[in-house]
Write an enzyme that holds these catalytic residues in place. Structure first.
Site, PDB file in Angstrom:
ATOM      1  N   GLY A  63      15.274   3.841   0.390  1.00 14.46           N
ATOM      2  CA  GLY A  63      14.517   5.088   0.235  1.00 14.46           C
ATOM      3  C   GLY A  63      13.193   4.946  -0.496  1.00 14.46           C
ATOM      4  O   GLY A  63      12.664   5.937  -1.009  1.00 14.46           O
ATOM      5  N   LYS A  64      12.628   3.733  -0.547  1.00 15.06           N
ATOM      6  CA  LYS A  64      11.338   3.536  -1.234  1.00 15.06           C
ATOM      7  C   LYS A  64      10.259   4.445  -0.645  1.00 15.06           C
ATOM      8  O   LYS A  64       9.536   5.119  -1.376  1.00 15.06           O
ATOM      9  CB  LYS A  64      10.855   2.075  -1.112  1.00 15.06           C
ATOM     10  CG  LYS A  64      11.712   1.052  -1.805  1.00 15.06           C
ATOM     11  CD  LYS A  64      11.140  -0.340  -1.664  1.00 15.06           C
ATOM     12  CE  LYS A  64      11.049  -0.841  -0.239  1.00 15.06           C
ATOM     13  NZ  LYS A  64      12.336  -1.030   0.445  1.00 15.06           N
TER      14      LYS A  64
ATOM     15  N   TYR B  81      10.594   7.143   1.278  1.00 19.31           N
ATOM     16  CA  TYR B  81      10.943   8.565   1.122  1.00 19.31           C
ATOM     17  C   TYR B  81      10.588   9.048  -0.288  1.00 19.31           C
ATOM     18  O   TYR B  81       9.943  10.080  -0.470  1.00 19.31           O
ATOM     19  CB  TYR B  81      12.443   8.735   1.395  1.00 19.31           C
ATOM     20  CG  TYR B  81      12.876  10.167   1.564  1.00 19.31           C
ATOM     21  CD1 TYR B  81      12.904  10.764   2.820  1.00 19.31           C
ATOM     22  CD2 TYR B  81      13.256  10.935   0.462  1.00 19.31           C
ATOM     23  CE1 TYR B  81      13.304  12.082   2.984  1.00 19.31           C
ATOM     24  CE2 TYR B  81      13.652  12.255   0.606  1.00 19.31           C
ATOM     25  CZ  TYR B  81      13.680  12.822   1.872  1.00 19.31           C
ATOM     26  OH  TYR B  81      14.071  14.131   2.014  1.00 19.31           O
TER      27      TYR B  81
ATOM     28  N   LYS C  57       0.737  -0.746   0.511  1.00 19.57           N
ATOM     29  CA  LYS C  57       1.880  -1.628   0.793  1.00 19.57           C
ATOM     30  C   LYS C  57       1.313  -2.962   1.268  1.00 19.57           C
ATOM     31  O   LYS C  57       0.460  -2.999   2.157  1.00 19.57           O
ATOM     32  CB  LYS C  57       2.776  -0.987   1.855  1.00 19.57           C
ATOM     33  CG  LYS C  57       3.954  -1.858   2.272  1.00 19.57           C
ATOM     34  CD  LYS C  57       5.156  -1.038   2.719  1.00 19.57           C
ATOM     35  CE  LYS C  57       6.266  -1.928   3.251  1.00 19.57           C
ATOM     36  NZ  LYS C  57       7.603  -1.374   3.024  1.00 19.57           N
TER      37      LYS C  57
ATOM     38  N   SER D 289       6.917  -5.122   7.898  1.00 26.25           N
ATOM     39  CA  SER D 289       7.410  -5.656   9.161  1.00 26.25           C
ATOM     40  C   SER D 289       8.231  -4.565   9.839  1.00 26.25           C
ATOM     41  O   SER D 289       8.643  -3.598   9.200  1.00 26.25           O
ATOM     42  CB  SER D 289       8.211  -6.936   8.939  1.00 26.25           C
ATOM     43  OG  SER D 289       9.026  -6.839   7.807  1.00 26.25           O
TER      44      SER D 289
ATOM     45  N   GLU E 237       4.151   0.320  -2.695  1.00 24.96           N
ATOM     46  CA  GLU E 237       5.546   0.178  -2.244  1.00 24.96           C
ATOM     47  C   GLU E 237       5.821  -1.276  -1.902  1.00 24.96           C
ATOM     48  O   GLU E 237       5.029  -1.929  -1.215  1.00 24.96           O
ATOM     49  CB  GLU E 237       5.805   1.050  -1.001  1.00 24.96           C
ATOM     50  CG  GLU E 237       7.246   0.889  -0.508  1.00 24.96           C
ATOM     51  CD  GLU E 237       7.564   1.579   0.825  1.00 24.96           C
ATOM     52  OE1 GLU E 237       6.785   2.444   1.267  1.00 24.96           O
ATOM     53  OE2 GLU E 237       8.609   1.218   1.404  1.00 24.96           O
ATOM     54  N   GLY E 238       6.963  -1.770  -2.340  1.00 21.80           N
ATOM     55  CA  GLY E 238       7.350  -3.136  -2.008  1.00 21.80           C
ATOM     56  C   GLY E 238       7.926  -3.234  -0.611  1.00 21.80           C
ATOM     57  O   GLY E 238       7.985  -2.255   0.143  1.00 21.80           O
TER      58      GLY E 238
ATOM     59  N   ASN F 298      18.595   7.900  -5.454  1.00 16.90           N
ATOM     60  CA  ASN F 298      18.384   8.597  -4.191  1.00 16.90           C
ATOM     61  C   ASN F 298      19.729   9.005  -3.583  1.00 16.90           C
ATOM     62  O   ASN F 298      20.755   8.413  -3.892  1.00 16.90           O
ATOM     63  CB  ASN F 298      17.609   7.664  -3.240  1.00 16.90           C
ATOM     64  CG  ASN F 298      17.100   8.407  -2.017  1.00 16.90           C
ATOM     65  OD1 ASN F 298      16.945   9.634  -2.032  1.00 16.90           O
ATOM     66  ND2 ASN F 298      16.830   7.679  -0.947  1.00 16.90           N
TER      67      ASN F 298
END
Ligand SMILES: Nc1ncnc2c1ncn2[C@@H]1O[C@H](COP(=O)(O)OP(=O)(O)OP(=O)(O)O)[C@@H](O)[C@H]1O
Ligand SMILES: [Mg+2]
Length: 231
Positions: free
Chosen positions: A18-19, A21, A41, A45, A119-120, A182
């Site tokens: 959920g990163k 979201y 980011k 992929s 974001e990772g 989450n």
């Protein structure tokens, strides 16, 4: 030299936790409070193709949800089609990841914003390049000099995966500022207990809990900004 920029790096206990979201909710909250928050980011992929063009779904979702006025492609450095780890996608597409490009793209994107939420990819252990010039996701976090926020699921197993994620990041000298749970249901006794035990075991605050289909993050803008480092 970029001055007075703040930022945080959103990682998770794994992929699909959920990163994106949660990041969208964070940026939406900040932007609704008149904070010019942006998104970045390094490597995505599993991008989909629209009219022959590769679309970075995460950036598209975040930009649409939070009202970032830049094209999603400007917010992601490496966009790959195969839905595999970024190091493998980069090998398959013969477009290796360079740390220098990530740094320069991040700082270029940051010129448009006052706060950056990065974001990772996957979880905290994520290879971006293997073999010669190995690059792990943690090298990116270290190079960007950002603290992290961990997104974890509220479900069974989260005590183990969240404590391990926090410990691994800290072992790499990365500061963990907060955790967001989450898919949290406050009526669920185990979810409530997971929250309590994770805070006890990590000494890291759970700054917010996000329920299924939540559209607003229940955390103050001040708390969010306090999590961010100046970069
Ligand atoms: N609180 C939530 N309510 C409803 N759907 C959610 C919630 N959190 C996540 N999802 C859904 O779960 C899926 C995975 O979430 P998301 O894409 O945010 O994960 P991620 O950690 O960013 O994955 P990746 O590692 O691919 O970047 C998505 O379809 C997303 O819409
Ligand atoms: Mg994502």
């Amino acid at each position: 030299m970029i001055k007075n920029k703040k930022g945080i790096f959103v990682t998770a206990t794994g992929t699909d936790v959920g990163k994106t979201y949660v990041t969208a909710l964070i940026i939406k909250k900040l932007r609704e409070s008149s904070v010019n928050a942006g998104y970045y980011k390094a490597a995505l992929s599993g991008a989909y193709r629209k009219a022959g063009k590769l679309i970075p779904g995460d950036a598209e979702y975040v930009a649409t949800t939070s009202g970032i006025p830049l094209s999603p492609e400007a917010l992601v450095s490496y966009i790959y089609e195969p839905a595999v780890s970024p190091h493998l996608a980069a090998e398959l597409e013969k477009r290796p990841i360079e740390l220098q490009k990530i740094l320069s793209d991040f700082h270029h994107a940051a010129t448009h914003f006052d706060v950056m939420i990065a974001e990772g990819s996957g979880g905290i252990v994520c290879p971006l390049r293997m073999g010669n010039n190995t690059i792990m996701l943690t090298n990116v976090i270290q190079a960007l000099q950002l603290p992290v926020l961990i997104v974890a699921n509220a479900e069974l197993g989260t005590i183990n995966s969240t404590v391990l994620t926090a410990a691994y990041a800290q072992q790499q000298n990365i500061s963990v500022k907060g955790i967001i749970l989450n898919q949290y249901n406050c009526k669920n006794l185990m979810h409530r207990d997971n929250k309590k035990q994770i805070e006890r075991l990590t000494n890291i605050p759970i700054v917010a809990c996000v329920s299924q289909n939540e559209t607003n993050l229940s955390v103050s803008t001040e708390t969010l900004l306090n999590l961010c480092n100046t970069v």
